[in-house]
Design a protein around this motif. Sequence first.
Motif, PDB file in Angstrom:
ATOM      1  N   THR A  47       5.421  16.177   4.657  1.00 46.01           N
ATOM      2  CA  THR A  47       4.993  14.817   4.341  1.00 46.01           C
ATOM      3  C   THR A  47       4.205  14.806   3.046  1.00 46.01           C
ATOM      4  O   THR A  47       3.519  15.771   2.706  1.00 46.01           O
ATOM      5  CB  THR A  47       4.135  14.199   5.457  1.00 46.01           C
ATOM      6  OG1 THR A  47       2.972  15.004   5.654  1.00 46.01           O
ATOM      7  CG2 THR A  47       4.897  14.091   6.749  1.00 46.01           C
ATOM      8  N   ALA A  48       4.314  13.701   2.334  1.00 47.30           N
ATOM      9  CA  ALA A  48       3.541  13.471   1.119  1.00 47.30           C
ATOM     10  C   ALA A  48       3.284  11.977   1.001  1.00 47.30           C
ATOM     11  O   ALA A  48       4.082  11.164   1.493  1.00 47.30           O
ATOM     12  CB  ALA A  48       4.280  13.993  -0.115  1.00 47.30           C
ATOM     13  N   THR A  49       2.214  11.620   0.364  1.00 47.67           N
ATOM     14  CA  THR A  49       1.910  10.210   0.134  1.00 47.67           C
ATOM     15  C   THR A  49       2.601   9.754  -1.141  1.00 47.67           C
ATOM     16  O   THR A  49       2.547  10.433  -2.168  1.00 47.67           O
ATOM     17  CB  THR A  49       0.386   9.996   0.024  1.00 47.67           C
ATOM     18  OG1 THR A  49      -0.224  10.413   1.257  1.00 47.67           O
ATOM     19  CG2 THR A  49       0.056   8.539  -0.224  1.00 47.67           C
ATOM     20  N   ALA A  50       3.257   8.604  -1.058  1.00 47.12           N
ATOM     21  CA  ALA A  50       4.045   8.108  -2.179  1.00 47.12           C
ATOM     22  C   ALA A  50       3.603   6.700  -2.556  1.00 47.12           C
ATOM     23  O   ALA A  50       3.127   5.942  -1.711  1.00 47.12           O
ATOM     24  CB  ALA A  50       5.530   8.107  -1.825  1.00 47.12           C
ATOM     25  N   ARG A  51       3.788   6.366  -3.814  1.00 39.25           N
ATOM     26  CA  ARG A  51       3.407   5.039  -4.293  1.00 39.25           C
ATOM     27  C   ARG A  51       4.243   3.965  -3.597  1.00 39.25           C
ATOM     28  O   ARG A  51       5.369   4.219  -3.171  1.00 39.25           O
ATOM     29  CB  ARG A  51       3.594   4.943  -5.804  1.00 39.25           C
ATOM     30  CG  ARG A  51       5.026   4.856  -6.253  1.00 39.25           C
ATOM     31  CD  ARG A  51       5.187   4.987  -7.764  1.00 39.25           C
ATOM     32  NE  ARG A  51       4.365   4.084  -8.523  1.00 39.25           N
ATOM     33  CZ  ARG A  51       4.143   4.190  -9.846  1.00 39.25           C
ATOM     34  NH1 ARG A  51       4.702   5.171 -10.534  1.00 39.25           N
ATOM     35  NH2 ARG A  51       3.393   3.334 -10.463  1.00 39.25           N
ATOM     36  N   PRO A  52       3.692   2.761  -3.465  1.00 39.56           N
ATOM     37  CA  PRO A  52       4.456   1.689  -2.824  1.00 39.56           C
ATOM     38  C   PRO A  52       5.686   1.319  -3.637  1.00 39.56           C
ATOM     39  O   PRO A  52       5.631   1.187  -4.852  1.00 39.56           O
ATOM     40  CB  PRO A  52       3.457   0.520  -2.772  1.00 39.56           C
ATOM     41  CG  PRO A  52       2.410   0.846  -3.781  1.00 39.56           C
ATOM     42  CD  PRO A  52       2.349   2.332  -3.868  1.00 39.56           C
ATOM     43  N   LYS A  53       6.802   1.190  -2.935  1.00 43.84           N
ATOM     44  CA  LYS A  53       8.058   0.926  -3.621  1.00 43.84           C
ATOM     45  C   LYS A  53       9.038   0.343  -2.617  1.00 43.84           C
ATOM     46  O   LYS A  53       9.134   0.817  -1.486  1.00 43.84           O
ATOM     47  CB  LYS A  53       8.584   2.243  -4.184  1.00 43.84           C
ATOM     48  CG  LYS A  53       9.764   2.111  -5.109  1.00 43.84           C
ATOM     49  CD  LYS A  53      10.251   3.503  -5.430  1.00 43.84           C
ATOM     50  CE  LYS A  53      10.330   3.692  -6.906  1.00 43.84           C
ATOM     51  NZ  LYS A  53      10.814   5.013  -7.251  1.00 43.84           N
ATOM     52  N   GLY A  54       9.762  -0.681  -3.012  1.00 43.12           N
ATOM     53  CA  GLY A  54      10.662  -1.343  -2.085  1.00 43.12           C
ATOM     54  C   GLY A  54      11.930  -0.558  -1.798  1.00 43.12           C
ATOM     55  O   GLY A  54      12.335  -0.408  -0.652  1.00 43.12           O
ATOM     56  N   ASP A  55      12.586  -0.035  -2.842  1.00 42.60           N
ATOM     57  CA  ASP A  55      13.883   0.616  -2.658  1.00 42.60           C
ATOM     58  C   ASP A  55      13.907   1.927  -3.437  1.00 42.60           C
ATOM     59  O   ASP A  55      14.066   1.942  -4.655  1.00 42.60           O
ATOM     60  CB  ASP A  55      15.007  -0.317  -3.135  1.00 42.60           C
ATOM     61  CG  ASP A  55      16.389   0.264  -2.854  1.00 42.60           C
ATOM     62  OD1 ASP A  55      16.470   1.370  -2.292  1.00 42.60           O
ATOM     63  OD2 ASP A  55      17.379  -0.398  -3.202  1.00 42.60           O
ATOM     64  N   SER A  89       0.847  -1.191   0.000  1.00 40.30           N
ATOM     65  CA  SER A  89       0.000   0.000   0.000  1.00 40.30           C
ATOM     66  C   SER A  89       0.881   1.240   0.000  1.00 40.30           C
ATOM     67  O   SER A  89       2.052   1.184   0.376  1.00 40.30           O
ATOM     68  CB  SER A  89      -0.917  -0.004   1.226  1.00 40.30           C
ATOM     69  OG  SER A  89      -0.158  -0.048   2.415  1.00 40.30           O
ATOM     70  N   PRO A  90       0.338   2.394  -0.430  1.00 39.44           N
ATOM     71  CA  PRO A  90       1.135   3.632  -0.420  1.00 39.44           C
ATOM     72  C   PRO A  90       1.680   3.944   0.970  1.00 39.44           C
ATOM     73  O   PRO A  90       1.108   3.528   1.986  1.00 39.44           O
ATOM     74  CB  PRO A  90       0.133   4.692  -0.885  1.00 39.44           C
ATOM     75  CG  PRO A  90      -0.854   3.928  -1.707  1.00 39.44           C
ATOM     76  CD  PRO A  90      -0.985   2.601  -1.024  1.00 39.44           C
ATOM     77  N   GLY A  91       2.780   4.681   0.995  1.00 32.73           N
ATOM     78  CA  GLY A  91       3.416   5.016   2.258  1.00 32.73           C
ATOM     79  C   GLY A  91       3.624   6.505   2.419  1.00 32.73           C
ATOM     80  O   GLY A  91       3.288   7.299   1.527  1.00 32.73           O
ATOM     81  N   ARG A  92       4.198   6.878   3.545  1.00 31.84           N
ATOM     82  CA  ARG A  92       4.433   8.287   3.869  1.00 31.84           C
ATOM     83  C   ARG A  92       5.890   8.634   3.604  1.00 31.84           C
ATOM     84  O   ARG A  92       6.792   8.023   4.163  1.00 31.84           O
ATOM     85  CB  ARG A  92       4.064   8.556   5.329  1.00 31.84           C
ATOM     86  CG  ARG A  92       4.227  10.016   5.749  1.00 31.84           C
ATOM     87  CD  ARG A  92       3.852  10.225   7.197  1.00 31.84           C
ATOM     88  NE  ARG A  92       2.425  10.062   7.436  1.00 31.84           N
ATOM     89  CZ  ARG A  92       1.885   9.055   8.111  1.00 31.84           C
ATOM     90  NH1 ARG A  92       2.668   8.096   8.597  1.00 31.84           N
ATOM     91  NH2 ARG A  92       0.594   8.971   8.301  1.00 31.84           N
ATOM     92  N   PHE A  93       6.114   9.629   2.749  1.00 36.49           N
ATOM     93  CA  PHE A  93       7.451  10.133   2.448  1.00 36.49           C
ATOM     94  C   PHE A  93       7.629  11.411   3.255  1.00 36.49           C
ATOM     95  O   PHE A  93       6.793  12.316   3.192  1.00 36.49           O
ATOM     96  CB  PHE A  93       7.569  10.426   0.949  1.00 36.49           C
ATOM     97  CG  PHE A  93       8.971  10.483   0.432  1.00 36.49           C
ATOM     98  CD1 PHE A  93       9.474   9.469  -0.363  1.00 36.49           C
ATOM     99  CD2 PHE A  93       9.805  11.549   0.727  1.00 36.49           C
ATOM    100  CE1 PHE A  93      10.771   9.511  -0.853  1.00 36.49           C
ATOM    101  CE2 PHE A  93      11.094  11.613   0.251  1.00 36.49           C
ATOM    102  CZ  PHE A  93      11.581  10.590  -0.550  1.00 36.49           C
TER     103      PHE A  93
END
Length: 502
Positions: A382-390, A312-316
Amino acid sequence: MARIAVIGAGMGAMAAAARLAVAGHRVVVYERGETYGGAVRRFERDGFSFDTGPGLLTLPAVYRDLFVKTGKQPLEECVDLVQVDPSSRHVFPDGTEVALPNASRAGVVQALEAALGAGVGDRWGDFLVRAREAWDRTRRPLLEEPLWTDWQVLAEREPYPAVPHKRLLRTRRAGTLAEIAAWELRDPRLTALLDSHALAYGLDPRDVPASAAVLPYMEHAFGTWYVRGGIRELARAVYERCVARRVEFVFGAEVTRIVEKDGWAAGLELADGTVTEADHVVAGVDPGRLRGLTKHALDEDGDVFPDASAPSPGRFTVLLALRGAREAEAAHRTVVHTPDRGAELNWVSGEGPGPVRPTVTVLRPDDPALRPDEEHESVVLTATARPKGDWAADGSSKPFVEMMVHEAGAAIPGLRERILWQETRTPGHNGDETGAFCGGMPAPSLAGGKGYFLRPSNSTRLPGLYRVGGWSHPGGGLPHAGMSGALVAGLIVEGPGFRGSQ
C-alpha cells in the motif's frame, strides 16, 4: 421501539446498528453494494486471499466493548485476534533498518538505539511521553464524547506540550508534526518514522497539527493486532452480530433521498421509487453524497470542517501472489521509506509533479488462510496517492505500480522473480465500493489546527438525522469507526443529553 434506517453497511454503521438493536429498536440497513464492511473488503483468486482495506487493527478494546454490549460471545470467541510482533520493520533510504517491538516503549527505545545510534532512541522515547500527554488531554473529547457544541475550544488549544529549549532558555510549542521532527527528533530517520503515521491517513506532516502525535502513540501504547483470516473477518463478525440481534440488511439498495416530514428526518427514498418510513436516519456515507440526499443544512454557520467537495488522498494497493514460501523470520509489516520525502509530500498534496517513489507498506501475514499452500505467499503493498478521479486516463497507474514493487524489493528478497501474478487497486476502486469522492480516505479527528482536522458532529441540524463512520466525528480508522457507532447509538437512545461512555 423506534424505527431506525441506516444508510450504508460500513463498520461504523454496523456498530451503531447492533447497539441500537440491542436497545430494542427495529433497525434496517440499506447498502447500495452487495456486501457489508465499507472499505474493509477481501479479494480472492486462485486460492490467494487479500485484505484490500485496513490490514491491521489498533485499539481492539473498541470492538471488545461492542461485543460485550451486544451479546454473550466476546470478540475473541468470534475472531482469532493476535498481536503482531515486531509491530513493524522500517527500512530507511540510507540502508539502515530497525524492527520495533509491539507495545513496548522501552523495547522501541532500545531497538532504535541499537540500529540508529546513541541518543536516537531516547529522543523518540521522550517524544512518546509527550505524545501520551496529548493523548490524555484529547482522548475523551475526541473519542468518547459527542463533538462539543463549543468545538472551537478543541480547535484553538494545541494539546501537545511545550518543550524546553536550552539555548533560548524558554519553552516553545510545536504547531505541526514537522516542527516536532525538526525541534525534538533531529534525525531524518525518526522524521520518516513520524511522518509515515500521518501519511498513512493522507495527512501532510508539514500542515497537520502537532496533536497528530497521538497516531504513533496509539500504536505504541495499545499494540498492533491482526485478525486471522484477514481484517475482513472482523467485518464478518460484526455483521453476524448485527444479524443475531435481528438487524435487517437490504443490499443493492441505492438511497436517493432522505424523506423529511415536519422538519424531521422521517425515512428514505430508494432508486426504485420505494419510500420507507423511519423515526431516525443514520447515514454512514461520504459527506458529499450525504449533502446530495437532503436540501437541509446539516451544520452550523461558521463550522470549518474539511470541505466535502475537496478530494482527499487515497490508498493505492497492489496485491501480489508469490511463488515460494514466506521466510520464517519475515516481519508481518515492513515500511520502506521514500528516498525523497519532500517530493512525495508535494506530490500527494497535489503541489508537485509525479508520480514519485513512494513510502510503501508491505504486509506479509503468516496466515495459511491467505495462501493456497505453504509454497506460496500472499502480500499486500500500500501507498498513499494524490487524489485523482481516473488513474487509467493518463497512464500513471502502471509506473506507480512499478515504483511500489521496486520499493517493496527492499522488504522481500527476490521479489520480482517470485511474482506469479499481481492485481492493482487504485483509490478509484475504493471510491466505487464506498462512494467516497475519488476514493479518498478520512483521517482521525485531531485537536488544534483551527478546527480543520475535526470531523462533523454525529448529530445534524436536521432533527432525526445522524452521521456515523469515518467521515464524521471522531474520524477515520477502524477504532474511530467503532467509536462513532457507540456515540450515535448513545445519542439516539439517551437523547441530546448523552455525554459519552463513563
